[in-house]
Design a protein around this motif. Structure first.
Motif: not given
Length: 187
Positions: A26-38
Protein backbone atom coordinates in the motif's frame (compact mmCIF):
# COMPACT_ATOMS: atom_id res chain seq x y z
CA UNK A 1 -8.73 -29.89 19.63
CA UNK A 2 -5.00 -30.23 20.18
CA UNK A 3 -4.37 -30.68 16.43
CA UNK A 4 -6.42 -27.55 15.73
CA UNK A 5 -4.34 -25.54 18.21
CA UNK A 6 -1.07 -26.80 16.73
CA UNK A 7 -2.28 -26.00 13.20
CA UNK A 8 -3.25 -22.47 14.24
CA UNK A 9 0.10 -21.88 15.94
CA UNK A 10 1.96 -23.09 12.85
CA UNK A 11 -0.14 -21.02 10.44
CA UNK A 12 -0.11 -17.80 12.47
CA UNK A 13 3.33 -16.62 11.24
CA UNK A 14 2.23 -17.15 7.64
CA UNK A 15 -0.94 -15.17 8.20
CA UNK A 16 0.98 -12.31 9.82
CA UNK A 17 3.53 -12.29 7.01
CA UNK A 18 0.67 -11.88 4.55
CA UNK A 19 -0.60 -8.86 6.50
CA UNK A 20 2.82 -7.23 6.38
CA UNK A 21 3.06 -7.80 2.63
CA UNK A 22 -0.34 -6.17 2.11
CA UNK A 23 0.71 -3.12 4.18
CA UNK A 24 4.00 -2.81 2.29
CA UNK A 25 2.15 -2.98 -1.02
CA UNK A 26 0.00 0.00 0.00
CA UNK A 27 2.99 2.37 0.23
CA UNK A 28 2.79 4.44 -2.95
CA UNK A 29 5.76 5.04 -5.20
CA UNK A 30 6.79 8.64 -5.84
CA UNK A 31 5.13 10.43 -8.73
CA UNK A 32 7.07 12.15 -11.48
CA UNK A 33 6.92 15.92 -11.02
CA UNK A 34 5.01 17.72 -13.79
CA UNK A 35 3.86 21.23 -14.72
CA UNK A 36 0.46 20.45 -13.15
CA UNK A 37 1.86 19.97 -9.63
CA UNK A 38 1.07 22.89 -7.32
CA UNK A 39 2.82 23.64 -4.02
CA UNK A 40 0.56 23.03 -1.02
CA UNK A 41 1.53 26.21 0.85
CA UNK A 42 2.54 28.62 -1.92
CA UNK A 43 -0.13 27.69 -4.50
CA UNK A 44 2.45 27.94 -7.29
CA UNK A 45 3.76 25.44 -9.82
CA UNK A 46 6.58 23.53 -8.12
CA UNK A 47 8.68 23.57 -11.32
CA UNK A 48 8.85 27.37 -11.23
CA UNK A 49 11.28 27.32 -8.29
CA UNK A 50 14.86 26.06 -8.01
CA UNK A 51 15.99 23.67 -5.30
CA UNK A 52 14.67 20.40 -3.92
CA UNK A 53 10.95 19.61 -3.76
CA UNK A 54 8.77 17.21 -1.82
CA UNK A 55 5.65 15.09 -2.10
CA UNK A 56 3.68 13.39 0.64
CA UNK A 57 1.15 10.58 0.39
CA UNK A 58 -1.47 10.24 3.13
CA UNK A 59 -4.04 7.46 3.44
CA UNK A 60 -6.84 10.03 3.71
CA UNK A 61 -5.86 11.85 0.49
CA UNK A 62 -6.40 10.72 -3.09
CA UNK A 63 -3.33 12.40 -4.63
CA UNK A 64 0.13 13.35 -3.39
CA UNK A 65 0.57 16.72 -1.70
CA UNK A 66 3.31 18.71 -3.46
CA UNK A 67 5.77 21.16 -1.93
CA UNK A 68 8.03 23.80 -3.47
CA UNK A 69 10.66 23.22 -0.79
CA UNK A 70 11.79 20.43 1.47
CA UNK A 71 11.29 22.63 4.54
CA UNK A 72 7.61 22.95 3.65
CA UNK A 73 7.48 19.18 3.18
CA UNK A 74 8.90 18.64 6.66
CA UNK A 75 6.58 21.29 8.12
CA UNK A 76 3.56 19.37 6.83
CA UNK A 77 4.61 16.43 9.03
CA UNK A 78 4.81 18.68 12.11
CA UNK A 79 1.88 21.10 11.81
CA UNK A 80 -1.10 19.98 13.89
CA UNK A 81 -3.78 20.71 11.28
CA UNK A 82 -2.24 18.49 8.58
CA UNK A 83 -3.14 14.80 8.13
CA UNK A 84 -1.13 12.39 10.27
CA UNK A 85 -1.90 9.22 8.30
CA UNK A 86 1.25 9.68 6.20
CA UNK A 87 2.20 6.68 4.08
CA UNK A 88 5.30 8.07 2.36
CA UNK A 89 7.37 11.25 2.28
CA UNK A 90 9.53 11.76 -0.79
CA UNK A 91 12.07 14.55 -1.30
CA UNK A 92 14.34 15.38 -4.22
CA UNK A 93 17.57 13.43 -3.99
CA UNK A 94 20.09 16.18 -4.59
CA UNK A 95 22.86 13.55 -4.89
CA UNK A 96 21.24 12.67 -8.23
CA UNK A 97 19.98 16.14 -9.22
CA UNK A 98 21.23 17.61 -12.50
CA UNK A 99 21.60 21.04 -10.79
CA UNK A 100 20.12 23.25 -8.07
CA UNK A 101 17.96 25.02 -10.67
CA UNK A 102 16.72 21.70 -12.06
CA UNK A 103 16.53 19.24 -9.16
CA UNK A 104 15.00 16.53 -11.35
CA UNK A 105 11.46 15.29 -11.80
CA UNK A 106 11.93 11.66 -10.80
CA UNK A 107 14.98 11.36 -8.52
CA UNK A 108 13.24 10.89 -5.16
CA UNK A 109 14.42 9.51 -1.85
CA UNK A 110 12.15 8.55 1.06
CA UNK A 111 12.68 11.41 3.52
CA UNK A 112 12.93 9.15 6.55
CA UNK A 113 15.94 7.46 4.91
CA UNK A 114 17.61 10.67 3.66
CA UNK A 115 20.35 12.81 5.13
CA UNK A 116 19.73 16.57 5.23
CA UNK A 117 22.17 19.46 5.10
CA UNK A 118 20.70 22.24 7.22
CA UNK A 119 21.99 25.73 8.06
CA UNK A 120 23.82 26.08 4.73
CA UNK A 121 24.19 29.29 2.73
CA UNK A 122 21.89 27.93 0.00
CA UNK A 123 18.28 29.16 0.05
CA UNK A 124 15.14 27.32 -1.01
CA UNK A 125 13.25 28.12 -4.17
CA UNK A 126 10.93 30.23 -2.03
CA UNK A 127 13.87 32.19 -0.55
CA UNK A 128 13.97 30.64 2.94
CA UNK A 129 16.43 28.36 4.65
CA UNK A 130 16.38 24.86 3.22
CA UNK A 131 16.93 21.30 4.41
CA UNK A 132 18.81 19.84 1.43
CA UNK A 133 18.22 16.06 1.08
CA UNK A 134 20.68 13.42 -0.04
CA UNK A 135 20.60 9.64 -0.35
CA UNK A 136 24.40 9.52 -0.26
CA UNK A 137 26.53 10.69 2.69
CA UNK A 138 29.49 11.55 0.43
CA UNK A 139 27.34 13.90 -1.67
CA UNK A 140 25.93 15.50 1.50
CA UNK A 141 29.45 16.01 2.89
CA UNK A 142 30.60 17.56 -0.40
CA UNK A 143 27.59 19.92 -0.44
CA UNK A 144 28.17 20.94 3.20
CA UNK A 145 31.88 21.50 2.48
CA UNK A 146 31.02 23.85 -0.38
CA UNK A 147 28.00 25.60 1.17
CA UNK A 148 28.38 25.28 4.93
CA UNK A 149 25.84 23.63 7.16
CA UNK A 150 25.63 20.37 9.03
CA UNK A 151 24.30 16.92 8.18
CA UNK A 152 21.39 15.42 10.12
CA UNK A 153 18.90 12.60 9.69
CA UNK A 154 15.15 13.08 9.24
CA UNK A 155 14.38 12.80 12.95
CA UNK A 156 17.17 15.23 13.85
CA UNK A 157 16.03 18.20 11.74
CA UNK A 158 15.10 20.70 14.49
CA UNK A 159 11.44 21.63 14.67
CA UNK A 160 12.39 25.30 15.08
CA UNK A 161 14.53 25.16 11.94
CA UNK A 162 11.55 23.89 9.97
CA UNK A 163 8.96 26.31 11.36
CA UNK A 164 10.75 29.63 11.94
CA UNK A 165 12.03 30.90 8.57
CA UNK A 166 10.74 34.35 7.69
CA UNK A 167 10.13 33.22 4.11
CA UNK A 168 8.74 29.73 4.70
CA UNK A 169 5.17 29.31 3.48
CA UNK A 170 4.46 26.58 6.04
CA UNK A 171 5.92 28.58 8.90
CA UNK A 172 3.84 31.54 7.84
CA UNK A 173 0.70 29.43 7.77
CA UNK A 174 1.53 28.06 11.23
CA UNK A 175 1.69 31.60 12.61
CA UNK A 176 -1.42 32.83 10.83
CA UNK A 177 -0.04 34.97 8.00
CA UNK A 178 1.60 34.80 4.63
CA UNK A 179 5.29 35.40 4.15
CA UNK A 180 4.39 38.58 2.26
CA UNK A 181 2.28 39.84 5.17
CA UNK A 182 5.03 39.13 7.67
CA UNK A 183 7.73 40.81 5.57
CA UNK A 184 5.58 43.85 4.77
CA UNK A 185 5.49 43.11 1.03
CA UNK A 186 2.28 43.14 -0.94
CA UNK A 187 1.24 39.87 -2.61
Amino acid sequence: MRRWTIACVLLLPLALAGCNEKQAAKIPSPHRMTAEDIGHYCGMNVLEHPGPKGQIFAASLMEPVWFSSVRDTLAFTILPDEPKDILAIYVSDMAKAPSWDKPGSDNWVEARKALFVIESRVKSGMGGDEAVPFSDRGAAEKFAGENGGRIVGFGDVPRDYVLTSANSGAASEATGGTSNERSGRSP
